[in-house]
Design a protein around this motif. Structure first.
Motif, PDB file in Angstrom:
ATOM      1  N   ARG A 189       0.812  -1.212   0.000  1.00 20.41           N
ATOM      2  CA  ARG A 189       0.000   0.000   0.000  1.00 20.41           C
ATOM      3  C   ARG A 189       0.847   1.265   0.000  1.00 20.41           C
ATOM      4  O   ARG A 189       1.861   1.367   0.699  1.00 20.41           O
ATOM      5  CB  ARG A 189      -0.904   0.027   1.242  1.00 20.41           C
ATOM      6  CG  ARG A 189      -1.966  -1.052   1.269  1.00 20.41           C
ATOM      7  CD  ARG A 189      -2.725  -1.041   2.571  1.00 20.41           C
ATOM      8  NE  ARG A 189      -3.409   0.229   2.813  1.00 20.41           N
ATOM      9  CZ  ARG A 189      -4.115   0.483   3.909  1.00 20.41           C
ATOM     10  NH1 ARG A 189      -4.225  -0.445   4.849  1.00 20.41           N
ATOM     11  NH2 ARG A 189      -4.708   1.651   4.061  1.00 20.41           N
ATOM     12  N   ASN A 190       0.389   2.251  -0.797  1.00 19.16           N
ATOM     13  CA  ASN A 190       0.950   3.603  -0.805  1.00 19.16           C
ATOM     14  C   ASN A 190       2.434   3.654  -1.152  1.00 19.16           C
ATOM     15  O   ASN A 190       3.151   4.542  -0.708  1.00 19.16           O
ATOM     16  CB  ASN A 190       0.709   4.284   0.548  1.00 19.16           C
ATOM     17  CG  ASN A 190      -0.764   4.375   0.884  1.00 19.16           C
ATOM     18  OD1 ASN A 190      -1.578   4.737   0.045  1.00 19.16           O
ATOM     19  ND2 ASN A 190      -1.127   4.009   2.099  1.00 19.16           N
ATOM     20  N   THR A 191       2.876   2.665  -1.928  1.00 15.71           N
ATOM     21  CA  THR A 191       4.257   2.634  -2.393  1.00 15.71           C
ATOM     22  C   THR A 191       4.268   2.272  -3.867  1.00 15.71           C
ATOM     23  O   THR A 191       3.644   1.293  -4.270  1.00 15.71           O
ATOM     24  CB  THR A 191       5.086   1.591  -1.621  1.00 15.71           C
ATOM     25  OG1 THR A 191       5.028   1.876  -0.235  1.00 15.71           O
ATOM     26  CG2 THR A 191       6.546   1.633  -2.062  1.00 15.71           C
ATOM     27  N   GLY A 192       4.960   3.084  -4.667  1.00 16.90           N
ATOM     28  CA  GLY A 192       5.119   2.777  -6.081  1.00 16.90           C
ATOM     29  C   GLY A 192       6.544   2.328  -6.354  1.00 16.90           C
ATOM     30  O   GLY A 192       7.493   3.032  -5.998  1.00 16.90           O
ATOM     31  N   ILE A 193       6.708   1.172  -6.947  1.00 15.96           N
ATOM     32  CA  ILE A 193       8.043   0.647  -7.236  1.00 15.96           C
ATOM     33  C   ILE A 193       8.064   0.009  -8.617  1.00 15.96           C
ATOM     34  O   ILE A 193       7.196  -0.791  -8.947  1.00 15.96           O
ATOM     35  CB  ILE A 193       8.496  -0.392  -6.190  1.00 15.96           C
ATOM     36  CG1 ILE A 193       8.738   0.276  -4.834  1.00 15.96           C
ATOM     37  CG2 ILE A 193       9.778  -1.084  -6.638  1.00 15.96           C
ATOM     38  CD1 ILE A 193       9.272  -0.665  -3.769  1.00 15.96           C
ATOM     39  N   ALA A 194       9.065   0.397  -9.408  1.00 12.12           N
ATOM     40  CA  ALA A 194       9.376  -0.298 -10.657  1.00 12.12           C
ATOM     41  C   ALA A 194      10.759  -0.892 -10.478  1.00 12.12           C
ATOM     42  O   ALA A 194      11.703  -0.188 -10.082  1.00 12.12           O
ATOM     43  CB  ALA A 194       9.357   0.678 -11.832  1.00 12.12           C
ATOM     44  N   ALA A 195      10.918  -2.181 -10.734  1.00 11.36           N
ATOM     45  CA  ALA A 195      12.186  -2.851 -10.478  1.00 11.36           C
ATOM     46  C   ALA A 195      12.581  -3.727 -11.659  1.00 11.36           C
ATOM     47  O   ALA A 195      11.730  -4.259 -12.371  1.00 11.36           O
ATOM     48  CB  ALA A 195      12.102  -3.686  -9.209  1.00 11.36           C
ATOM     49  N   ALA A 196      13.896  -3.863 -11.846  1.00 13.55           N
ATOM     50  CA  ALA A 196      14.395  -4.687 -12.945  1.00 13.55           C
ATOM     51  C   ALA A 196      15.787  -5.194 -12.614  1.00 13.55           C
ATOM     52  O   ALA A 196      16.540  -4.577 -11.861  1.00 13.55           O
ATOM     53  CB  ALA A 196      14.436  -3.877 -14.245  1.00 13.55           C
ATOM     54  N   ARG A 197      16.106  -6.346 -13.184  1.00 15.61           N
ATOM     55  CA  ARG A 197      17.479  -6.856 -13.144  1.00 15.61           C
ATOM     56  C   ARG A 197      18.237  -6.282 -14.340  1.00 15.61           C
ATOM     57  O   ARG A 197      17.699  -6.210 -15.451  1.00 15.61           O
ATOM     58  CB  ARG A 197      17.486  -8.376 -13.212  1.00 15.61           C
ATOM     59  CG  ARG A 197      16.937  -9.103 -11.994  1.00 15.61           C
ATOM     60  CD  ARG A 197      17.856  -8.968 -10.786  1.00 15.61           C
ATOM     61  NE  ARG A 197      17.522  -9.936  -9.763  1.00 15.61           N
ATOM     62  CZ  ARG A 197      18.125 -11.101  -9.587  1.00 15.61           C
ATOM     63  NH1 ARG A 197      19.095 -11.455 -10.401  1.00 15.61           N
ATOM     64  NH2 ARG A 197      17.756 -11.918  -8.631  1.00 15.61           N
ATOM     65  N   LEU A 198      19.488  -5.900 -14.107  1.00 20.61           N
ATOM     66  CA  LEU A 198      20.330  -5.346 -15.160  1.00 20.61           C
ATOM     67  C   LEU A 198      21.312  -6.401 -15.651  1.00 20.61           C
ATOM     68  O   LEU A 198      21.966  -7.071 -14.838  1.00 20.61           O
ATOM     69  CB  LEU A 198      21.119  -4.140 -14.639  1.00 20.61           C
ATOM     70  CG  LEU A 198      20.326  -2.985 -14.026  1.00 20.61           C
ATOM     71  CD1 LEU A 198      21.290  -1.901 -13.536  1.00 20.61           C
ATOM     72  CD2 LEU A 198      19.339  -2.414 -15.031  1.00 20.61           C
ATOM     73  N   ASP A 199      21.425  -6.525 -16.944  1.00 23.92           N
ATOM     74  CA  ASP A 199      22.405  -7.426 -17.550  1.00 23.92           C
ATOM     75  C   ASP A 199      23.675  -6.623 -17.804  1.00 23.92           C
ATOM     76  O   ASP A 199      23.846  -6.019 -18.860  1.00 23.92           O
ATOM     77  CB  ASP A 199      21.848  -8.006 -18.847  1.00 23.92           C
ATOM     78  CG  ASP A 199      22.794  -9.014 -19.485  1.00 23.92           C
ATOM     79  OD1 ASP A 199      23.849  -9.308 -18.894  1.00 23.92           O
ATOM     80  OD2 ASP A 199      22.473  -9.502 -20.592  1.00 23.92           O
ATOM     81  N   ALA A 210      15.806  -0.391  -8.539  1.00 20.27           N
ATOM     82  CA  ALA A 210      14.402  -0.107  -8.258  1.00 20.27           C
ATOM     83  C   ALA A 210      14.177   1.393  -8.155  1.00 20.27           C
ATOM     84  O   ALA A 210      14.975   2.121  -7.553  1.00 20.27           O
ATOM     85  CB  ALA A 210      13.961  -0.792  -6.963  1.00 20.27           C
ATOM     86  N   SER A 211      13.090   1.847  -8.760  1.00 15.53           N
ATOM     87  CA  SER A 211      12.635   3.230  -8.651  1.00 15.53           C
ATOM     88  C   SER A 211      11.472   3.255  -7.666  1.00 15.53           C
ATOM     89  O   SER A 211      10.497   2.518  -7.824  1.00 15.53           O
ATOM     90  CB  SER A 211      12.167   3.739 -10.016  1.00 15.53           C
ATOM     91  OG  SER A 211      11.555   5.010  -9.897  1.00 15.53           O
ATOM     92  N   ILE A 212      11.561   4.113  -6.647  1.00 13.58           N
ATOM     93  CA  ILE A 212      10.578   4.095  -5.580  1.00 13.58           C
ATOM     94  C   ILE A 212       9.961   5.465  -5.348  1.00 13.58           C
ATOM     95  O   ILE A 212      10.610   6.498  -5.547  1.00 13.58           O
ATOM     96  CB  ILE A 212      11.218   3.581  -4.266  1.00 13.58           C
ATOM     97  CG1 ILE A 212      10.152   3.373  -3.187  1.00 13.58           C
ATOM     98  CG2 ILE A 212      12.292   4.537  -3.770  1.00 13.58           C
ATOM     99  CD1 ILE A 212      10.663   2.615  -1.993  1.00 13.58           C
ATOM    100  N   HIS A 213       8.713   5.465  -4.925  1.00 14.22           N
ATOM    101  CA  HIS A 213       8.022   6.696  -4.536  1.00 14.22           C
ATOM    102  C   HIS A 213       7.060   6.350  -3.406  1.00 14.22           C
ATOM    103  O   HIS A 213       6.106   5.595  -3.610  1.00 14.22           O
ATOM    104  CB  HIS A 213       7.257   7.293  -5.717  1.00 14.22           C
ATOM    105  CG  HIS A 213       6.695   8.657  -5.441  1.00 14.22           C
ATOM    106  ND1 HIS A 213       5.681   9.213  -6.202  1.00 14.22           N
ATOM    107  CD2 HIS A 213       7.002   9.577  -4.499  1.00 14.22           C
ATOM    108  CE1 HIS A 213       5.401  10.427  -5.741  1.00 14.22           C
ATOM    109  NE2 HIS A 213       6.186  10.663  -4.698  1.00 14.22           N
ATOM    110  N   ILE A 214       7.328   6.897  -2.223  1.00 12.47           N
ATOM    111  CA  ILE A 214       6.457   6.693  -1.061  1.00 12.47           C
ATOM    112  C   ILE A 214       5.545   7.905  -0.922  1.00 12.47           C
ATOM    113  O   ILE A 214       5.971   9.043  -1.076  1.00 12.47           O
ATOM    114  CB  ILE A 214       7.287   6.519   0.225  1.00 12.47           C
ATOM    115  CG1 ILE A 214       8.186   5.284   0.100  1.00 12.47           C
ATOM    116  CG2 ILE A 214       6.382   6.373   1.445  1.00 12.47           C
ATOM    117  CD1 ILE A 214       9.121   5.092   1.266  1.00 12.47           C
ATOM    118  N   MET A 215       4.294   7.653  -0.609  1.00 14.65           N
ATOM    119  CA  MET A 215       3.311   8.727  -0.460  1.00 14.65           C
ATOM    120  C   MET A 215       3.746   9.730   0.606  1.00 14.65           C
ATOM    121  O   MET A 215       4.262   9.355   1.663  1.00 14.65           O
ATOM    122  CB  MET A 215       1.949   8.150  -0.102  1.00 14.65           C
ATOM    123  CG  MET A 215       0.847   9.188  -0.007  1.00 14.65           C
ATOM    124  SD  MET A 215      -0.758   8.409   0.264  1.00 14.65           S
ATOM    125  CE  MET A 215      -1.822   9.850   0.274  1.00 14.65           C
TER     126      MET A 215
END
Length: 340
Positions: A189-199, A210-215
């Protein structure tokens, strides 16, 4: 003549009493701020006090000067003790580096930005990214911003991405020079995250970005402290999931945490191997918000956390159109973390 002296004496006593009262008030606030900083925040008032903690040493210095001027020896001793205590807390976090030796490594440059609902200047942003970054993380990413960045040439240099644009402040995403594999973990809840593994060439275990944004705890016209608390709790669980999913690989989490290092809940995120880039590098007190006012930014709410990796440098950069300064960090990724 005697009446004049008596009147002058009364004035001096009144001024001394006022100065003493001010000294006591400032010292009381300083002590409360130190106590509040050490404990988990439970309400908005405590949060406001904690946010002001970086400026408490200055307040304590004022109290010390007033105590000396009033010749209040006991108050002066207390004020000096508070100055030393608060400086020790703030100085150690911002100015004493705690580097980590990761052995043979490759440097990955990370640009992290809050786009202010997509209003950041696309041409400036893309130019900065091309010049100084290998991976870009963003929050408040809108569909219009995605199109503007593409038009400015973002995809030419960063052909790999995980983008979740939304209207307003709900979007987030990341771009990369390296091929990426999106990581899908349970959302909270109330957390936006985009995450990926890097080659990344030469790296044995693919690092996770990971890119994060907390409310925000003070979003719009509502008291959203409880929502912020849910976001912090969710983020801690996300970090735990990342650690379990990647170990012994590196993890980099960057973005708008809407939290300062003086909030206990934020510092509690720096466990389980996670460390804040500023604390590692001793980069200094560099507030990131708000950056679109006539006065300079006052609070540090944007951060880069690393795990099984080491931040070598971090700095803030002005981003036209945004109300946050961007972060540029260099992170050392070990080539083989299992090698002594």
């Amino acid at each position: 003549m005697q009446a004049h002296r008596a009147q002058l004496s009364r004035r001096i006593n009144v001024r001394r009493s006022l100065a003493t009262a001010m000294t006591v008030a400032v010292l009381a606030y300083s002590v409360i701020a130190v106590v509040v900083r050490a404990r988990p925040l439970s309400n908005l008032l405590g949060l406001v006090v904690a946010v002001g903690s970086p400026y408490v040493p200055l307040a304590a210095l004022v109290a010390l000067a007033l105590a000396i001027r009033c010749r209040r020896v006991l108050l002066a001793v207390v004020a000096a003790s508070v100055v030393i205590a608060t400086l020790a807390v703030q100085f150690s976090w911002y100015y004493l580096s705690n580097p980590v030796d990761v052995g043979q490594h490759i440097d990955i440059r990370v640009l992290s930005s809050n786009l202010r609902k997509g209003q950041a200047d696309a041409s400036v942003f893309v130019a900065l990214a091309k010049q100084g970054a290998d991976v870009v993380t963003v929050s408040e990413l809108t569909p219009a911003a995605v199109r503007a960045f593409a038009h400015a040439g973002m995809d030419d240099t960063f052909p790999y991405s995980v983008l979740i644009p939304e209207k307003g402040a709900a979007g987030f995403g990341l771009w990369s020079r390296f091929p990426v594999t999106e990581v899908r973990l349970p959302k909270h809840r109330n957390t936006g995250i985009a995450a990926a593994r890097l080659d990344v060439p030469g790296v044995r275990f693919d690092p996770l970005i990971a890119s994060i944004h907390i409310m925000s705890p003070v979003a719009s016209d509502q008291n959203s402290f409880a929502a912020w608390q849910f976001g912090i709790d969710g983020t801690k669980q996300e970090l735990t999931d990342f650690a379990s999913d990647t170990d012994p690989g590196a993890v980099i989490v960057a973005g708008d945490f809407n939290s300062t290092p003086d909030m206990r809940q934020f510092r509690d995120l720096a466990t389980n191997g996670y460390r804040d880039a500023v604390d590692q590098t001793g980069a200094g007190f560099t507030p990131t918000f708000p950056s679109n006012e006539w006065f300079p930014p006052l609070i540090t709410i944007d951060h880069v956390l690393t795990r099984n990796a080491a931040a070598a440098s971090i700095k803030t950069v002005e981003m036209p159109g945004s109300d946050h300064r961007s972060l540029l960090a260099t992170v050392r990724i070990p080539l083989d973390p299992t090698t002594p």
